[in-house]
Scaffold this motif. Structure first.
Motif, PDB file in Angstrom:
ATOM      1  N   GLY A  94       0.816  -1.213   0.000  1.00 35.04           N
ATOM      2  CA  GLY A  94       0.000   0.000   0.000  1.00 35.04           C
ATOM      3  C   GLY A  94       0.844   1.255   0.000  1.00 35.04           C
ATOM      4  N   ALA A  95       2.079   1.155  -0.535  1.00 36.62           N
ATOM      5  CA  ALA A  95       3.008   2.285  -0.495  1.00 36.62           C
ATOM      6  C   ALA A  95       2.811   3.206  -1.692  1.00 36.62           C
ATOM      7  CB  ALA A  95       4.443   1.768  -0.459  1.00 36.62           C
ATOM      8  N   ASN A  96       3.185   4.476  -1.505  1.00 37.45           N
ATOM      9  CA  ASN A  96       3.092   5.485  -2.563  1.00 37.45           C
ATOM     10  C   ASN A  96       4.452   5.861  -3.126  1.00 37.45           C
ATOM     11  OD1 ASN A  96       1.319   6.507   0.035  1.00 37.45           O
ATOM     12  ND2 ASN A  96       0.089   6.338  -1.817  1.00 37.45           N
ATOM     13  N   ILE A  97       5.537   5.418  -2.447  1.00 40.59           N
ATOM     14  CA  ILE A  97       6.885   5.878  -2.776  1.00 40.59           C
ATOM     15  C   ILE A  97       7.841   4.706  -2.906  1.00 40.59           C
ATOM     16  CG2 ILE A  97       8.873   7.256  -1.977  1.00 40.59           C
ATOM     17  CD1 ILE A  97       6.920   8.825  -0.221  1.00 40.59           C
ATOM     18  N   LEU A  98       8.706   4.780  -3.922  1.00 41.56           N
ATOM     19  CA  LEU A  98       9.864   3.898  -4.021  1.00 41.56           C
ATOM     20  C   LEU A  98      11.088   4.721  -3.630  1.00 41.56           C
ATOM     21  CD1 LEU A  98      11.437   1.360  -4.835  1.00 41.56           C
ATOM     22  CD2 LEU A  98      11.415   2.195  -7.199  1.00 41.56           C
ATOM     23  N   SER A  99      11.695   4.375  -2.508  1.00 42.71           N
ATOM     24  CA  SER A  99      12.896   5.057  -2.028  1.00 42.71           C
ATOM     25  C   SER A  99      14.049   4.062  -2.151  1.00 42.71           C
ATOM     26  CB  SER A  99      12.708   5.504  -0.578  1.00 42.71           C
ATOM     27  OG  SER A  99      13.869   6.143  -0.088  1.00 42.71           O
ATOM     28  N   MET A 100      14.896   4.233  -3.170  1.00 40.41           N
ATOM     29  CA  MET A 100      15.872   3.206  -3.505  1.00 40.41           C
ATOM     30  C   MET A 100      17.297   3.744  -3.488  1.00 40.41           C
ATOM     31  SD  MET A 100      15.942   0.689  -6.877  1.00 40.41           S
ATOM     32  CE  MET A 100      14.810  -0.541  -6.235  1.00 40.41           C
ATOM     33  N   GLY A 101      18.210   2.936  -2.960  1.00 37.59           N
ATOM     34  CA  GLY A 101      19.625   3.256  -3.033  1.00 37.59           C
ATOM     35  C   GLY A 101      20.009   3.490  -4.487  1.00 37.59           C
ATOM     36  N   TYR A 102      20.581   4.664  -4.780  1.00 37.51           N
ATOM     37  CA  TYR A 102      20.712   5.070  -6.182  1.00 37.51           C
ATOM     38  C   TYR A 102      21.580   4.147  -7.036  1.00 37.51           C
ATOM     39  CZ  TYR A 102      25.435   7.060  -5.985  1.00 37.51           C
ATOM     40  OH  TYR A 102      26.784   7.223  -5.877  1.00 37.51           O
ATOM     41  N   PRO A 103      22.574   3.400  -6.482  1.00 43.01           N
ATOM     42  CA  PRO A 103      23.330   2.516  -7.374  1.00 43.01           C
ATOM     43  C   PRO A 103      22.462   1.413  -7.994  1.00 43.01           C
ATOM     44  CG  PRO A 103      24.546   2.891  -5.335  1.00 43.01           C
ATOM     45  CD  PRO A 103      23.154   3.412  -5.117  1.00 43.01           C
ATOM     46  N   TYR A 104      21.304   1.149  -7.381  1.00 41.72           N
ATOM     47  CA  TYR A 104      20.430   0.075  -7.862  1.00 41.72           C
ATOM     48  C   TYR A 104      19.261   0.590  -8.689  1.00 41.72           C
ATOM     49  CZ  TYR A 104      23.068  -2.442  -4.353  1.00 41.72           C
ATOM     50  OH  TYR A 104      24.100  -2.978  -3.625  1.00 41.72           O
ATOM     51  N   LEU A 105      19.045   1.895  -8.647  1.00 42.52           N
ATOM     52  CA  LEU A 105      17.928   2.478  -9.382  1.00 42.52           C
ATOM     53  C   LEU A 105      18.321   2.682 -10.846  1.00 42.52           C
ATOM     54  CD1 LEU A 105      15.047   3.656  -9.018  1.00 42.52           C
ATOM     55  CD2 LEU A 105      16.118   5.879  -8.592  1.00 42.52           C
ATOM     56  N   THR A 106      17.423   2.370 -11.754  1.00 44.62           N
ATOM     57  CA  THR A 106      17.678   2.581 -13.178  1.00 44.62           C
ATOM     58  C   THR A 106      16.691   3.597 -13.727  1.00 44.62           C
ATOM     59  OG1 THR A 106      16.146   0.829 -13.848  1.00 44.62           O
ATOM     60  CG2 THR A 106      18.441   0.190 -13.459  1.00 44.62           C
TER      61      THR A 106
END
Length: 239
Positions: free
Chosen positions: A178-190
């Protein structure tokens, strides 16, 4: 325009998760968001500190959860960073809310599992209700069950999953919690994942980006990717 989010307050210039770091971030109008870490004292008061132990960022030692608020308030949370911050204390979440209200978005990371700090979601939501700040904050956590619990308690609050790594079915996990946000460590984000999440209506936070070159890359993906950094000045120079 990519939102600049100050990580643990302006932690490149002041001791993290202190009122000094919060005040520095609030003094820069171009900073649109601020991230802080919240745990509970032994007597159940939400306080700002990142590590589960006191040793790195205070004059104390041992687990945060083993100390009452009164005991935590006696510790120095600034001198480890620089002598000029001697006397900084561990703030309460209530103090942070009072300072930030109406000035920027506050990203409250619950540094816990629901088992470790029973009642943490209720206590944080109670403070947000008291200060009428539900529409000014994000509540995020690595713990999916805790975020699901926040969502069940109050569907109005914006919530997010914090992720270090690149799990499969990431957007499905956001939906399940039920989350609204993806908060991801930037080395893994594309770029692909960031744009897909944004297109599906999720907010995206990339953390913790301190090198200008990396900031430029992430900002080029999409103007709505939020950049969480210890050094907001470096990002604002690029903007």
């Amino acid at each position: 325009m990519n939102i600049c989010m100050a990580h643990r307050g302006w932690s490149g210039k002041a001791p993290e998760n202190t009122m000094a770091a919060i005040r520095l971030a609030l003094a820069e109008p171009a900073i649109g968001g601020m991230e802080i870490d919240v745990q509970l004292s032994r007597d159940g008061v939400p306080v700002l500190i990142h590590d589960f132990t006191l040793d790195r960022t205070t004059s104390g030692s041992g687990l945060v959860m083993d100390h009452t608020l009164e005991e935590l308030r006696q510790l120095d949370a600034g001198i480890w960073f620089d002598e000029k911050f001697a006397g900084e204390r561990i703030p309460t979440l209530e103090e942070a809310l009072q300072a930030v209200k109406g000035r920027c978005t506050l990203n409250i990371e619950l540094k816990a599992t629901s088992d470790m700090y029973p009642g943490i979601a209720e206590k944080v939501l109670e403070l947000l209700e008291r200060y009428e700040m539900k529409d000014e904050v994000y509540i995020t956590s690595f713990d999916h069950d805790l975020i699901r619990q926040v969502r069940q308690l109050d569907a109005q609050v914006v919530t997010g999953l914090i992720v270090l790594g690149r799990p499969v079915l990431m957007l499905e996990q956001l939906e399940a919690a039920g989350a609204n946000i993806l908060s991801m460590g930037y080395p893994y984000l594309t770029r692909e994942l960031a744009c897909e999440a944004l297109e599906k209506g999720y907010k995206v936070i990339a953390w913790t980006i301190d090198e200008p070159r990396d900031m430029q890359i992430v900002m080029s993906w999409h103007p709505e990717v939020q950049v969480c950094t210890n050094h907001p000045d470096r990002m604002l120079e690029l903007v």
